[in-house]
Design a protein around this motif. Sequence first.
Motif, PDB file in Angstrom:
ATOM      1  N   PHE A  60       0.820  -1.215   0.000  1.00 49.96           N
ATOM      2  CA  PHE A  60       0.000   0.000   0.000  1.00 49.96           C
ATOM      3  C   PHE A  60       0.857   1.270   0.000  1.00 49.96           C
ATOM      4  N   ALA A  61       2.113   1.115   0.434  1.00 46.65           N
ATOM      5  CA  ALA A  61       3.016   2.268   0.394  1.00 46.65           C
ATOM      6  C   ALA A  61       3.571   2.483  -1.009  1.00 46.65           C
ATOM      7  N   GLY A  62       3.213   1.609  -1.924  1.00 46.08           N
ATOM      8  CA  GLY A  62       3.652   1.746  -3.310  1.00 46.08           C
ATOM      9  C   GLY A  62       5.022   1.157  -3.574  1.00 46.08           C
ATOM     10  N   GLU A  63       5.557   0.412  -2.583  1.00 45.10           N
ATOM     11  CA  GLU A  63       6.883  -0.182  -2.757  1.00 45.10           C
ATOM     12  C   GLU A  63       6.777  -1.429  -3.633  1.00 45.10           C
ATOM     13  N   GLU A  64       7.632  -1.549  -4.598  1.00 45.43           N
ATOM     14  CA  GLU A  64       7.580  -2.695  -5.512  1.00 45.43           C
ATOM     15  C   GLU A  64       8.401  -3.851  -4.959  1.00 45.43           C
ATOM     16  N   PHE A  65       7.851  -5.051  -5.074  1.00 48.87           N
ATOM     17  CA  PHE A  65       8.570  -6.239  -4.614  1.00 48.87           C
ATOM     18  C   PHE A  65       9.637  -6.622  -5.637  1.00 48.87           C
ATOM     19  N   SER A  66      10.769  -7.093  -5.132  1.00 47.03           N
ATOM     20  CA  SER A  66      11.809  -7.598  -6.023  1.00 47.03           C
ATOM     21  C   SER A  66      11.372  -8.949  -6.592  1.00 47.03           C
ATOM     22  N   ASN A  67      12.064  -9.373  -7.651  1.00 45.39           N
ATOM     23  CA  ASN A  67      11.736 -10.671  -8.244  1.00 45.39           C
ATOM     24  C   ASN A  67      11.877 -11.795  -7.226  1.00 45.39           C
ATOM     25  N   GLU A  68      12.936 -11.734  -6.403  1.00 51.54           N
ATOM     26  CA  GLU A  68      13.173 -12.778  -5.405  1.00 51.54           C
ATOM     27  C   GLU A  68      12.056 -12.798  -4.369  1.00 51.54           C
ATOM     28  N   GLU A  69      11.614 -11.593  -3.935  1.00 52.54           N
ATOM     29  CA  GLU A  69      10.530 -11.524  -2.958  1.00 52.54           C
ATOM     30  C   GLU A  69       9.225 -12.041  -3.562  1.00 52.54           C
ATOM     31  N   LEU A  70       9.007 -11.737  -4.830  1.00 48.53           N
ATOM     32  CA  LEU A  70       7.777 -12.178  -5.487  1.00 48.53           C
ATOM     33  C   LEU A  70       7.775 -13.706  -5.642  1.00 48.53           C
ATOM     34  N   ILE A  71       8.914 -14.276  -6.012  1.00 47.76           N
ATOM     35  CA  ILE A  71       9.016 -15.733  -6.130  1.00 47.76           C
ATOM     36  C   ILE A  71       8.755 -16.393  -4.777  1.00 47.76           C
ATOM     37  N   ALA A  72       9.397 -15.865  -3.727  1.00 52.27           N
ATOM     38  CA  ALA A  72       9.205 -16.428  -2.384  1.00 52.27           C
ATOM     39  C   ALA A  72       7.750 -16.278  -1.940  1.00 52.27           C
ATOM     40  N   GLY A  73       7.134 -15.141  -2.265  1.00 51.63           N
ATOM     41  CA  GLY A  73       5.740 -14.919  -1.889  1.00 51.63           C
ATOM     42  C   GLY A  73       4.793 -15.849  -2.618  1.00 51.63           C
ATOM     43  N   ILE A  74       5.032 -16.016  -3.939  1.00 47.53           N
ATOM     44  CA  ILE A  74       4.182 -16.931  -4.712  1.00 47.53           C
ATOM     45  C   ILE A  74       4.327 -18.351  -4.174  1.00 47.53           C
ATOM     46  N   ARG A  75       5.556 -18.754  -3.852  1.00 46.23           N
ATOM     47  CA  ARG A  75       5.792 -20.100  -3.313  1.00 46.23           C
ATOM     48  C   ARG A  75       5.017 -20.310  -2.012  1.00 46.23           C
ATOM     49  N   GLN A  76       5.061 -19.301  -1.138  1.00 42.53           N
ATOM     50  CA  GLN A  76       4.313 -19.417   0.120  1.00 42.53           C
ATOM     51  C   GLN A  76       2.811 -19.436  -0.148  1.00 42.53           C
ATOM     52  N   GLY A  77       2.376 -18.593  -1.087  1.00 41.88           N
ATOM     53  CA  GLY A  77       0.950 -18.557  -1.413  1.00 41.88           C
ATOM     54  C   GLY A  77       0.457 -19.868  -1.994  1.00 41.88           C
ATOM     55  N   VAL A  78       1.289 -20.493  -2.828  1.00 41.88           N
ATOM     56  CA  VAL A  78       0.928 -21.807  -3.376  1.00 41.88           C
ATOM     57  C   VAL A  78       0.831 -22.831  -2.256  1.00 41.88           C
ATOM     58  N   ARG A  79       1.814 -22.821  -1.368  1.00 45.79           N
ATOM     59  CA  ARG A  79       1.827 -23.780  -0.257  1.00 45.79           C
ATOM     60  C   ARG A  79       0.635 -23.575   0.679  1.00 45.79           C
ATOM     61  N   ASP A  80       0.222 -22.324   0.862  1.00 43.46           N
ATOM     62  CA  ASP A  80      -0.915 -22.012   1.742  1.00 43.46           C
ATOM     63  C   ASP A  80      -2.256 -22.070   1.012  1.00 43.46           C
ATOM     64  N   LEU A  81      -2.248 -22.493  -0.254  1.00 40.95           N
ATOM     65  CA  LEU A  81      -3.456 -22.648  -1.082  1.00 40.95           C
ATOM     66  C   LEU A  81      -4.138 -21.317  -1.376  1.00 40.95           C
ATOM     67  N   LEU A  82      -3.371 -20.223  -1.343  1.00 40.40           N
ATOM     68  CA  LEU A  82      -3.927 -18.899  -1.621  1.00 40.40           C
ATOM     69  C   LEU A  82      -3.652 -18.451  -3.046  1.00 40.40           C
ATOM     70  N   ILE A  83      -2.740 -19.115  -3.720  1.00 37.51           N
ATOM     71  CA  ILE A  83      -2.393 -18.768  -5.097  1.00 37.51           C
ATOM     72  C   ILE A  83      -2.324 -20.052  -5.924  1.00 37.51           C
ATOM     73  N   ALA A  84      -2.960 -20.005  -7.098  1.00 38.60           N
ATOM     74  CA  ALA A  84      -2.872 -21.108  -8.060  1.00 38.60           C
ATOM     75  C   ALA A  84      -2.302 -20.526  -9.353  1.00 38.60           C
ATOM     76  N   PRO A  85      -0.979 -20.598  -9.559  1.00 40.64           N
ATOM     77  CA  PRO A  85      -0.359 -19.997 -10.748  1.00 40.64           C
ATOM     78  C   PRO A  85      -0.863 -20.640 -12.041  1.00 40.64           C
ATOM     79  N   VAL A  86      -0.921 -19.847 -13.090  1.00 37.12           N
ATOM     80  CA  VAL A  86      -1.368 -20.348 -14.398  1.00 37.12           C
ATOM     81  C   VAL A  86      -0.236 -20.198 -15.402  1.00 37.12           C
ATOM     82  N   PHE A  87       0.123 -21.311 -16.058  1.00 41.92           N
ATOM     83  CA  PHE A  87       1.108 -21.321 -17.125  1.00 41.92           C
ATOM     84  C   PHE A  87       0.404 -21.690 -18.425  1.00 41.92           C
TER      85      PHE A  87
END
Length: 694
Positions: free
Chosen positions: A228-255
């Motif tokens: 909300f502060a407008g700070e952009e996540f780095s690629n590494e942070e985004l990868i780690a976040g997506i991984r956690q979200g997948v593990r917690d069943l909050l994100i289902a990535p689409v390829f």
Amino acid sequence: MATFPVNKIRNVCVMGHGSDGKTSLVESLLFTAGVTDRVGKVPEGNTVCDFDAEEIKRQFSISTAVAPIVWNNDCKINLLDTPGFFDFENEVDQAMRVADSALIVATGKSGPGVGTEKAWKRAEERKMPRMFYISKIDEENSDYYNALHKLQKQFGVSVCPIVVPIFEGNRDTVGIVDCVFRKAYKMEGNDRVEIPIPENMAERIDQHRAALCENVAELSEDLMERYFAGEEFSNEELIAGIRQGVRDLLIAPVFCGTAVTGIGSYAVLQGIADYMPSPDEGSVEVCEDEKGELIEINCTPNGSTVAMIFKTVADQYGRFSYFKVFSGTVKQDMTLVNRRADATEKMAHIYTVCGKKTSEVTEIGCGDIGAVSKLVTTKTGDTLSMSVRKVNLEPVPHAKPCYSQGIEPKSKGSEEKLATGLARLRDEDPSFGTEYNAETKQMLISGMGDIHLDVICSKLKNKFGVEVELSKPIVPYREKIRKKVSVEGKHKKQSGGHGQYGHVKMDFEPCEDQDFVFAETIFGGSVPRNFWPAVEKGIHEAMEHGVLAGYPLVGLKATLTDGSYHDVDSNELSFKMAARLAYKAGIPQASPVLLEPICALKVLIPDAYMGDIIGDLNKRRGRIMGMNPADGGQQEILAEAPMAELTDYAITLRSMTQGRGTFEADFVRYDEAPVPVQEKVIAENKARLEALAE
């Protein structure tokens, strides 16, 4: 193949609707990773995973196949390619039991199908992390964004595109864009080449990345504040976040991608490595030890060895068993204990398997999948563990067979070969069953549908050399009487020396409480007491064949009221024969009727099919007993219907509900059959008996 640390292993179950491109995707991934030197094609019968003769002939997957890939030299991905046809759903259950995540395939042409829904539901039930792959985006009438929209509409906001296609001209797929790294790629031959992101896609890519960032931000308060502060996540942070979200069943990535050209395959493999969980990140297995105490099986290489057999391949030469190591390490020549069978098994030769190709190894590490040959007592679902810690993990679940047919060899004298073949195939496929019905003299085979049974018949012919015929199951009807009659039976035979003489008078009447009751009201010695058991036995044996259609008679009370005997010629056989004559004379006069078996039905269907299913049940002479709402917009119909009307119900229900409906049927009682049904059954049985006599 080297042993990998447990945190560098990914066990992925590839799921989806039939013909949506699962096997073709696995082929492309194997080629992209350098495991194979060409991309096999299903129509040509040269794919790694569809190697069975039946799969090549039918051009679809029948059983689960394992295809391991070493990616970037530091990650081992075990792909479990599963069938999409509903007759082989038990193969999917086997794969899901040992997988840690699911890759659900849907086509760009039609979007999510029934198989996609079922795959998602299965993953939800097991709380299994999952991601999507939209296949065939280069084919005519394919629409990637329409398919993506359908996935998001059906499965919610957790569905987030990681990779989107690049189209040129008339919807030709020329490359893909990775929304995490904001990089675009195309294929030049077999090589992936980076290209600039098309200007007309830049805004769309930013929107997709923003959606990913929003989902990742919801994982923690700190990330939310930064977002909300407008700070952009780095690629590494985004990868780690997506991984956690997948593990917690909050994100289902689409390829997405195309298996033929390999567009998108590199991204899928990297996505599995980056975002999918390793075996030690899943839920802890809890089971009972030999003392009955609940213990946790932690996925660690330092633990006591525990492995589960999740699949068996059987032929005339023996068994080949696939297993996953849940704890410890399985080493060559190790001796493990099968607690269920109370036996030990030596892991003499262990292998890694890629399709039908095997490579012998010295050990299979924790979390990994391997195979072992020539286990003696161990079957699918069994657990092998160290003798110091004997445990039984939760076995592989199997759906109850719902479709039955009679089975017999085409040539007489092949019964033993048939029994041996069925027993071997039962080791390989626990989802079908066999039963010999002594009453109808028919061997029954039960499975998940007509295709399932047809495949079993083909395997019996090709693997065990026995050809079989399937036939409609013979319904075990019953007969009973409705009124009381009084009759007599006299058996008299004279031929040189002692003759035979037996004479009885009997009452036959209905009995509601028991199948057979014998009584006597004799005064004096008209029939000596020592002959009464012979009379009872004669009636009981005669009841095995009714007078209408030859089905067993039930609900009969037989009373011996009078008779006569001869001092010399009377014996037990004579009175047994006299009783049978009385039965044959009396039962046709006692208003006999045919009884048909009634089954209790539980039918689970989506609410939209309610009217059609109830209408079909009414046509089958069913009675609706009640309806209960179920989870996910489904309805449970409780009904009763004659067994004779349900022989093809599994096929009809699947057709009417597009595979979404399921049912269970259990015998509950016998009811009097309607007159038209009785007439039809009597005529059919007469014709069947005449054919057997010939």
